[in-house]
Structure formats: C-alpha cells, structure tokens
Design an enzyme around this catalytic site. Structure first.
Site, PDB file in Angstrom:
ATOM      1  N   GLY A  20       5.113   2.267   0.836  1.00  0.00           N
ATOM      2  CA  GLY A  20       4.114   1.585   1.652  1.00  0.00           C
ATOM      3  C   GLY A  20       3.124   0.742   0.875  1.00  0.00           C
ATOM      4  N   ASN A  21       2.490  -0.157   1.585  1.00  0.00           N
ATOM      5  CA  ASN A  21       1.445  -0.988   0.974  1.00  0.00           C
ATOM      6  C   ASN A  21       0.552  -1.574   2.054  1.00  0.00           C
ATOM      7  OD1 ASN A  21       3.465  -3.279   1.522  1.00  0.00           O
ATOM      8  ND2 ASN A  21       4.458  -2.077  -0.089  1.00  0.00           N
ATOM      9  N   GLY A  73       3.728   1.397  -7.155  1.00  0.00           N
ATOM     10  CA  GLY A  73       4.131   2.637  -7.822  1.00  0.00           C
ATOM     11  C   GLY A  73       3.136   3.774  -7.785  1.00  0.00           C
ATOM     12  N   GLU A 123       5.635  -5.701  -2.570  1.00  0.00           N
ATOM     13  CA  GLU A 123       5.913  -6.460  -1.339  1.00  0.00           C
ATOM     14  C   GLU A 123       4.823  -7.500  -1.082  1.00  0.00           C
ATOM     15  OE1 GLU A 123       8.681  -6.392   0.046  1.00  0.00           O
ATOM     16  OE2 GLU A 123       9.526  -4.373   0.133  1.00  0.00           O
ATOM     17  N   HIS A 179       2.392  -2.096   5.610  1.00  0.00           N
ATOM     18  CA  HIS A 179       3.823  -1.810   5.554  1.00  0.00           C
ATOM     19  C   HIS A 179       3.982  -0.324   5.261  1.00  0.00           C
ATOM     20  CE1 HIS A 179       7.919  -1.506   4.456  1.00  0.00           C
ATOM     21  NE2 HIS A 179       7.684  -1.394   3.169  1.00  0.00           N
ATOM     22  N   THR A 235       1.085  -4.576  -5.166  1.00  0.00           N
ATOM     23  CA  THR A 235       2.281  -4.127  -4.435  1.00  0.00           C
ATOM     24  C   THR A 235       3.490  -5.042  -4.649  1.00  0.00           C
ATOM     25  OG1 THR A 235       3.246  -3.939  -2.229  1.00  0.00           O
ATOM     26  CG2 THR A 235       1.259  -5.225  -2.364  1.00  0.00           C
ATOM     27  N   HIS A 242      14.626  -0.008   6.322  1.00  0.00           N
ATOM     28  CA  HIS A 242      13.570  -0.044   5.327  1.00  0.00           C
ATOM     29  C   HIS A 242      12.268   0.590   5.826  1.00  0.00           C
ATOM     30  CE1 HIS A 242      10.989  -2.774   2.486  1.00  0.00           C
ATOM     31  NE2 HIS A 242      10.654  -1.513   2.437  1.00  0.00           N
TER      32      HIS A 242
HETATM   33 ZN    ZN Z   1       8.928  -0.484   1.754  1.00  0.00          ZN
END
Ligand code: ZN
Length: 215
Positions: A29-30, A45, A75, A94, A73, A157
């Site tokens: 997640g982010n 991470g 993403e 996310h 992140t 995902h």
């Molecule tokens: Zn993800």
C-alpha cells in the site's frame, strides 16, 4: 504544530487504520496527499503499521524528492497520474483489500448496481485491467477509469481510491472492501439480485444532483 506536521500525523493514522482493518499487509500500500507545491507520500518498503511521521517523503509533481530519507512509494507514477487527470483530487490511497482483490482473481466484477448507498457514493466499482505492479503500465491501466470513478479495483493487485482529503479517500477504500464482503456473503447465500432499473435511475439522478451541489 504546523500544517505539514499535522498532515503527516494524519498520513500515519490512515496507514495504521489500513493495516488494522486488514486492507494492507506487510509493506503493501501507499498514500499521498497534496501539500504546498507537491505531495507528501509514504516511503517504499516500510510496513505501514510501524510508519513514523519522519519517514514520510515530500516530492514535487515531477516525482523528485524534496525532503525525506529513503525512496518514495514505488507506485508514485500512479499517484502522479491521478493528480494530473483529476486536478480536484487532494489525496490518493492504494491498498490491497483481500476480498475486493479476490473478486478480480475469480474474474468476478463489483461493477453492478446492488447496494443503494454505494450507487449514491461511488456509482459502481470498476476493475482496471492487469498491469505489472510498480511499472509504467499501472498509470496506463487506470487512465480512463479514474477520470470517471473514485474507487477502482486493480486486477490481481489491489485497489485505488481518491478523495478531496485523506479521510474521504480512506472512506472509499473501506466502503469498497465492505461492498466486496456483502456481495461475497450474498453469493454464499444463493446469489445477488440487482436493484431494479427504475430504482437505479432514481439513485443516479440523486448522485448527479449531489455532485452538482458539491462542485
Ligand atoms: Zn500494490
């Protein structure tokens, strides 16, 4: 405490909530939120249950780090694409909600009119086509859908939600997974019946006039 610190505190709280509510696991997640001329974002991470305010990274809208240790992140490109496509969005989340993600593994869709309050708040919850996580494929896969929807499932995902602030984006993530849970339970009980078309029409009209009022 200045605005930046308060916002960082909020990011940390939302990260912990995502973890407590089983919407993410381990380093999943982010989150990002607009701040000043850029974004505050979670680092890559890090287990979000243990995230500290001083680990949050500030980046500009080109993705360059302005302040903070570590990497933003992985993403980030997806977050930046959302802000480009939806200028009114202030926060992006996310996560990897397990049931909603499981629907996409099974090839089942949440893009159906079944729960009136979900129709009012989200319309439907579409699924974006599979893209390799962390690559430039992800912003491409969400491109068209995020222009029209605030909550998407990312095939195999996880999910992506946006809002005018962090809480709104978080609420949509909770709602998305809760919807998956209710539909999953209904399927176990014999199946899901859609709302009648005239009731859907009524709700969509209400949704449209609400949007006009809030814009
Ligand atoms: Zn993800």
């Amino acid at each position: 405490m200045n605005t930046g610190q308060k916002l960082k505190q909020k990011v940390v709280r939302i990260c912990r909530l995502l973890h407590q509510k089983n919407l993410i696991a381990a380093t999943d997640g982010n989150i990002s939120v607009k701040f000043g001329d850029g974004l505050l974002t979670t680092p890559s991470g890090v287990n979000k249950a243990f995230l500290e305010e001083d680990q949050i990274i500030t980046v500009d809208f080109a993705g360059r780090v302005i302040e903070g240790q570590g990497q933003p992140t992985s993403e980030l490109a997806m977050h930046l694409a959302v802000y480009r496509l939806r200028p009114e969005v202030e926060a992006v989340i996310h996560a990897h909600p397990p049931l909603a993600t499981a629907f996409s593994l099974a090839g089942a869709s949440l893009e159906q009119f079944v729960l009136p309050e979900v129709v009012l708040s989200l319309g439907v919850i579409p699924t974006a086509a599979y893209a390799t996580p962390t690559t430039a494929e992800v912003p491409l896969a969400i491109r068209e859908l995020i222009k029209h929807y605030d909550a998407l499932i990312l095939e195999r995902h996880g999910a992506l939600t946006v809002g005018r602030d962090l809480i709104e984006a978080y609420n949509k993530m909770e709602k998305l997974e809760h919807t998956a849970l209710i539909i999953f339970a209904a399927l176990q009980l014999g199946g899901v019946k859609n709302l009648p078309a005239h009731e859907v029409e009524k709700l969509l009209q209400m949704r449209f006039s609400q949007k006009l009022q809030s814009s």
